[in-house]
Design an enzyme around this catalytic site. Structure first.
Site, PDB file in Angstrom:
ATOM      1  N   ASN A  53      13.667   3.089  -0.102  1.00 38.23           N
ATOM      2  CA  ASN A  53      14.424   4.096   0.628  1.00 38.23           C
ATOM      3  C   ASN A  53      13.902   5.414   1.059  1.00 38.23           C
ATOM      4  O   ASN A  53      14.250   6.267   2.109  1.00 38.23           O
ATOM      5  CB  ASN A  53      15.890   4.486   0.045  1.00 38.23           C
ATOM      6  CG  ASN A  53      15.679   4.626  -1.409  1.00 38.23           C
ATOM      7  OD1 ASN A  53      15.101   3.989  -2.126  1.00 38.23           O
ATOM      8  ND2 ASN A  53      16.146   5.894  -1.894  1.00 38.23           N
ATOM      9  N   TYR A  54      12.987   6.122   0.276  1.00 38.65           N
ATOM     10  CA  TYR A  54      12.229   7.241   0.514  1.00 38.65           C
ATOM     11  C   TYR A  54      11.340   7.324   1.332  1.00 38.65           C
ATOM     12  O   TYR A  54      10.375   6.146   1.416  1.00 38.65           O
ATOM     13  CB  TYR A  54      11.767   7.554  -0.974  1.00 38.65           C
ATOM     14  CG  TYR A  54      12.983   8.783  -1.337  1.00 38.65           C
ATOM     15  CD1 TYR A  54      12.608  10.168  -0.728  1.00 38.65           C
ATOM     16  CD2 TYR A  54      13.700   8.809  -2.259  1.00 38.65           C
ATOM     17  CE1 TYR A  54      13.599  11.212  -1.150  1.00 38.65           C
ATOM     18  CE2 TYR A  54      14.787   9.701  -2.812  1.00 38.65           C
ATOM     19  CZ  TYR A  54      14.475  10.873  -2.040  1.00 38.65           C
ATOM     20  OH  TYR A  54      15.236  11.769  -2.424  1.00 38.65           O
ATOM     21  N   ASP A  55      11.090   8.434   2.183  1.00 38.20           N
ATOM     22  CA  ASP A  55      10.010   8.643   2.888  1.00 38.20           C
ATOM     23  C   ASP A  55       9.026   9.733   2.325  1.00 38.20           C
ATOM     24  O   ASP A  55       9.842  10.732   2.487  1.00 38.20           O
ATOM     25  CB  ASP A  55      10.198   8.859   4.518  1.00 38.20           C
ATOM     26  CG  ASP A  55      10.678   7.491   5.203  1.00 38.20           C
ATOM     27  OD1 ASP A  55      11.941   7.047   4.606  1.00 38.20           O
ATOM     28  OD2 ASP A  55      10.217   7.127   6.080  1.00 38.20           O
ATOM     29  N   HIS A  98      16.769  16.637  -7.845  1.00 39.45           N
ATOM     30  CA  HIS A  98      17.209  16.506  -6.381  1.00 39.45           C
ATOM     31  C   HIS A  98      18.712  16.168  -6.806  1.00 39.45           C
ATOM     32  O   HIS A  98      19.117  15.024  -7.466  1.00 39.45           O
ATOM     33  CB  HIS A  98      16.671  15.442  -5.606  1.00 39.45           C
ATOM     34  CG  HIS A  98      17.110  15.236  -4.177  1.00 39.45           C
ATOM     35  ND1 HIS A  98      16.657  14.369  -3.235  1.00 39.45           N
ATOM     36  CD2 HIS A  98      18.355  15.738  -3.750  1.00 39.45           C
ATOM     37  CE1 HIS A  98      17.361  14.470  -2.253  1.00 39.45           C
ATOM     38  NE2 HIS A  98      18.271  15.429  -2.165  1.00 39.45           N
ATOM     39  N   ASP A 131       5.739   5.196  -8.479  1.00 42.63           N
ATOM     40  CA  ASP A 131       5.378   4.642  -7.357  1.00 42.63           C
ATOM     41  C   ASP A 131       4.022   4.446  -6.942  1.00 42.63           C
ATOM     42  O   ASP A 131       3.700   3.079  -6.355  1.00 42.63           O
ATOM     43  CB  ASP A 131       5.943   5.473  -6.111  1.00 42.63           C
ATOM     44  CG  ASP A 131       7.400   5.456  -6.000  1.00 42.63           C
ATOM     45  OD1 ASP A 131       8.027   4.259  -6.498  1.00 42.63           O
ATOM     46  OD2 ASP A 131       8.138   6.260  -5.975  1.00 42.63           O
ATOM     47  N   ALA A 132       3.039   5.070  -7.398  1.00 42.16           N
ATOM     48  CA  ALA A 132       1.586   5.075  -6.987  1.00 42.16           C
ATOM     49  C   ALA A 132       1.375   3.847  -7.859  1.00 42.16           C
ATOM     50  O   ALA A 132       0.430   3.099  -7.064  1.00 42.16           O
ATOM     51  CB  ALA A 132       0.838   6.243  -7.324  1.00 42.16           C
ATOM     52  N   GLY A 133       1.421   3.608  -9.017  1.00 42.23           N
ATOM     53  CA  GLY A 133       0.805   2.847  -9.972  1.00 42.23           C
ATOM     54  C   GLY A 133       1.658   1.168  -9.715  1.00 42.23           C
ATOM     55  O   GLY A 133       1.262   0.541 -10.024  1.00 42.23           O
TER      56      GLY A 133
END
Lengths: 661, 661
Positions: A403-405, A621, A320-322
């Site tokens: 979708n994620y926070d 998860h 996600d970061a890259g």
């Protein structure tokens, strides 16, 4: 200051609608008068973003077709920051990654002399996604007759569907090589969030450079789940009476530009597009000494692999970061919910596609927390009670990536700990299935890779791995990693025990460490050149707390190979200015083995030098019904804890102050 | 109510001085009007203690020489509690352990019919220490000419020395068998706490039944360390401005007798002499249903082995709950330091040596905490922000066992979690040495088994293990343990993944579980007889969070054999009324292999029956200078988390209430 510049550039960024929405969020008055003393580690200002772009343009490197995937401060050398005194001038450099057609260039720009120091093509990479990629994706889909027809066949007009621009990863699939591609699972719009209404069995792969749907799959029909929206829940739960934080005399921290001071702590903060919240120059005032602990700490990468082989799902192995940018995904923090009302909320400027910037209001909050716990205490039957209440400082950012926070907290305690925390909330990745209940004949097959969380919805199994880059500077630049192993031993008399056997890791290979509670070891960074209390080498421990997860992907799995930092919970490297991201610089559709595995292949020396810790926090998860529709926050944390650094309990001298007795 | 009965019996207990001191602690006004609805699980009242003693006396079982090591409620059968309705009568039974000379008897007393149901001698045991044992120890030492002379030779008059009454353990040493013995390391009195001034190289073993010093060792001369007292620290640290908890409309919990209600939770609390804080009958109001989760939870034992072979140190392998009593060591909680000023403080009555009771004021506190975090949140660029702030309820006790201070918190969250927390503060066990700094030639040898924390003081390495007994009742009495293993697997296409393979533990042998992050498993208690959301079996997970430690003692080490519950992090047994303490009932100088190893040797069935979880939380402690003199709180926690128990996120319907926007 930032607060006055809200939205100035937002219109250009293509995020106008979103930013309008952000404006609805309230912003607290600062608790402290903010000054704006500049610091060499400050992020680029709105002016500097614009100036860097202008320099590149004047020099003829960029034109209207150029797009910025990166534009940020090029950190000055550590030694120059350490000798710098407030008020002194300093020069500013910027670093950019510019996409021009299918070419990618890296630029280094001197903002002082207004010169381009370097302009270099980087071949065979796909830089991070930008907002224009998303907009193009949506446009291409909307204009694609086959896609529109397929959705119509399912009963959806184009404006009743929203698609997610998802990265593809890299699975050595020849037809995907050399193209800039985005995969688009879609959702039916309706009341509340789209994420509970996935339209399974149909997706496109969009080539955002060729401006076309490159691949289109329509391979299964699953009725779209129809669960009530989160926001329409009714219940007879009684509202709690208010409970807040009471600070009658105001806050205890000050913010000067980007420098925060609280109790004995001082540090610098900034929000970067890729890493999100970066803390730098973390010092602790120990008597008359300002002692350095952490030169810089930030999330360097984030890996979220899903565990479903479906053709639309197998590729969901996000970095996600890259790929998206952790800071670029920053969201405004809601006063009273995301952070206490007593918080100071700070805006942040994030570069847009065009080399300017937009402002995320309330992107960061800072608050103090009365933990309700003592910092320390002792009760003695003869000499009485002694103790002090504990307060901690929290600096927080939030990011929504699809979708994620996520929240990232940096918590500072009065006993000298730095505790990074990862919070996860938002929506799980839900997959539509036929199964309505676990009694259905289809239930076992449909839930092979996840949990049925509601009729027709599987929360798909997945992992989260965060790589934290921690440039430690314990009492100076040159540090070592000591592994203090707790080793079972026969001792004299009737007893056995554990004793500590310490070993200084000499090279990178000796510092690729997995956490094993059956053979425990203390991970200690220390400064062998300084004499600490009773002549110990002063040190800090990295303690994993509840943030340990082993990757269970096969080493040959391409998803694993792009995120091989997950092989070890701890890596240590000698500092190198260009080693910032644990999975490499260009991770979007990126190559295998980049970042930590590549760098450490040299097995460089790490003893008594400027070392960087890379900590892989993680959690598996397996979703549960209780995560539906929006999951309760899951918190995972680790800490840096002083170990023979201070000459006594550093919380001992907390004033007895406002105790009740 | 308790508050009115403070100190009534304290004078009798020999703890008068201590209790006088306790009276200095302020007590907050209750936030809620307390009523006193009786409950079958209530602890014995002051009247009931006295009544039980009178019944035994009338029946001729006890006399003035009898001493009570245990006097407590004999829990009624679970099924009778579950059908009981508030307001209905119930019968009360008491259980006692009575020491008469060298004999030990167990008694069961019916308080309703005022009859003794059973009076049974238990042979070859040494029941828990009582206050009289301590008083006798001090008297015997003070009267012992050899001991007094040895201290005088070191320069100490008897009133300049204080000794700790320490248990001996059991090391198969013939000369210690069959005697009631206490080992007495001593400290020089002075400013602040004695624990930083150990007098090494001299101790006695006192026979408290024979009323004599049984053994006396004077084997080394180490100058007593002279470090500044914790309480005389001076510093220029600035006092923080007040930060408290703001509850303008009052608290949200109610206390009715011993039943606490808060948000959707209800549960019963009590403080027992041995286990300390016991929570029972924990239910969650889920819509119209009161759903059972935990029938009873408490600390069942506590094992603290030190890691030094010195003849005075090797035997420090405490089973604190069974030897001293975790509740008996309860201390008053200080408002504003130990607990927030908004807390409700509750007293507790603890039986004394004579079958009466004394009151610990402020033994328990209850408070709500605004965590500063959201319970859940999601931000979406098109549909906006949704979230709720999180509040939690804390019920806390504190115990000081010699040098150490422990907190036990039971935390209840709005998303359905129960989170027990262990806090450790107070003084480490310090050993006097010659070494003044790590540069001394003696440093390596002196710190072989600990850390030099100050000139002349070693913080000796040790462990803490807590066994929590958790009588789970998920939606009813009959539950199973499912091990949901995350197993790596090749899935279709280019990917590998983990999938969950669930296995119901059939018998005790299959449920002796060690935590291994490399082969992760979810520990799930579930009810196979109930249909939960989308027809899942409703369940709760036990999640270790940061409380995992493996014992590193050799299996043959006698210290280990007395605390063999530490072999596994999780054990599961079928419920048995007399299986309450993980290391057995009589642990003082006790036998090997008692408790869990003995009970589970039968390998009883545990599938779909009334099961009890035994969780061994633990942490290794290699002391650090920062732990000196009083250590900052070290917190370790685990949690019970709902898993397919609720039909959605149970925090979803928190009212938006007092958010700031």
């Amino acid at each position: 200051m930032n607060a006055q510049m809200k939205f100035r550039k937002a219109a250009k960024s293509g995020l106008m609608v979103s930013m309008m929405l952000l404006a609805a969020c309230a912003s607290m008055d600062p608790l402290q008068e903010m000054q704006a003393e500049p610091h060499p580690l400050d992020p680029l200002t709105l002016n500097e973003y614009t100036q860097a772009t202008a320099i590149l343009r004047s020099a003829g490197y960029i034109n209207d077709a150029s797009r910025f995937t990166v534009l940020e401060l090029l950190d000055p050398p550590k030694r120059s920051v350490q000798v710098w005194q407030p008020g002194e001038d300093f020069n500013r450099l910027a670093f950019a990654v510019v996409k021009q057609g299918s070419q990618t260039f890296e630029a280094r720009i001197d903002l002082g002399s207004e010169t381009v120091l370097a302009w270099t093509e980087v071949e065979d990479v796909q830089p991070s996604l930008i907002v224009e990629d998303f907009i193009n994706t949506f446009r291409i889909l909307a204009e694609d007759e086959e896609f529109v027809a397929a959705m119509a066949a399912r009963g959806y007009a184009p404006d009743e569907v929203a698609c997610s621009p998802m990265t593809l990863g890299n699975y050595n699939i020849p037809r995907y090589q050399g193209r800039r591609l985005i995969k688009t699972p879609c959702y039916a719009l309706g009341e509340g969030s789209r994420f509970t209404r996935p339209i399974e069995g149909i997706f496109a792969v969009v080539d955002v450079e060729a401006n076309e749907v490159y691949e289109f799959m329509d391979y299964a029909q699953i009725p779209v789940a129809d669960n009530p929206a989160a926001t329409t829940v009714s219940s007879n739960r009684q509202a709690l009476r208010e409970i807040g934080i009471y600070q009658p005399d105001g806050a205890n921290f000050s913010v000067n530009g980007h420098v925060i001071k609280w109790d004995n702590w001082s540090f610098h903060y900034r929000l970067e597009k890729r890493s999100g919240l970066v803390v730098s120059d973390v010092h602790y005032q120990d008597g008359d000494n300002q002692r350095s602990i952490l030169y810089q700490g930030a999330v360097s990468e984030l890996f979220v692999p899903y565990m479903d082989p479906d053709t639309m799902w197998y590729s969901r192995t996000f970095l996600d970061a890259g790929e998206y940018g952790f800071g670029a995904s920053g969201t405004p923090l809601s006063p009273g919910t995301d952070c206490p009302l007593t918080s100071l909320f700070l805006d942040a400027d994030i570069p847009d596609d065009f080399g300017n910037a937009f402002t995320i209001p309330n992107a960061i909050c800072i608050f103090e927390r009365n933990t309700g716990d003592p910092a320390w205490r002792h009760f003695e039957f003869d000499s009485g009670f002694e103790g002090r209440p504990a307060v901690e400082l929290v600096v927080r950012m939030g990011a929504t990536i699809g979708n994620y926070d996520y929240f990232i907290d940096w918590v500072f305690t009065q006993d000298g700990r730095i505790k990074p925390r990862i919070g996860a909330s938002g929506y799980d990745g839900y997959k539509g299935v036929l199964t309505q209940s676990m009694s259905d004949a289809t239930a076992q097959a449909d839930s092979a890779f996840g949990t049925l969380v509601a009729p027709g919805l599987i929360g798909v199994n997945h992992d989260h791995f965060f790589s934290f880059r921690l440039d430690v500077d314990i009492d100076g630049i040159n540090n070592s990693l000591s592994l203090d192993r707790l080793v079972p031993r026969d001792i004299a008399g009737p007893r056995t025990a554990w004793v500590i056997e310490s070993e200084i890791a000499q090279s990178e290979a000796e510092a690729k460490i997995n956490y094993n509670p059956a053979r425990p070891a203390i991970w200690r960074v220390m400064n062998p050149n300084q004499s600490g209390p009773v002549d110990h080498a002063p040190g800090y421990l990295l303690r994993p707390l509840n943030s340990i997860a082993y990757t269970l992907l096969d080493p040959e799995d391409p998803a694993h190979q792009r995120a091989a930092f997950t092989q070890h919970q701890l890596w240590v490297t000698p500092y190198a200015a260009d080693e910032r991201y644990a999975a490499g610089n260009y991770v979007n559709q990126g190559d295998f083995g980049m970042g930590l595995p590549a760098w450490t292949a040299e097995d460089r020396a790490i003893e008594n030098t400027d070392i960087v810790l890379w900590y892989s926090a993680g959690f598996h998860h397996a979703p549960r019904v209780e995560d539906f529709p929006i999951m309760p926050f899951a918190w995972h944390e680790f800490e840096l804890m002083p170990y023979n650094f201070f000459s006594r309990n550093p919380a001992l001298d907390i004033s007895p102050q406002w105790r009740g007795n």
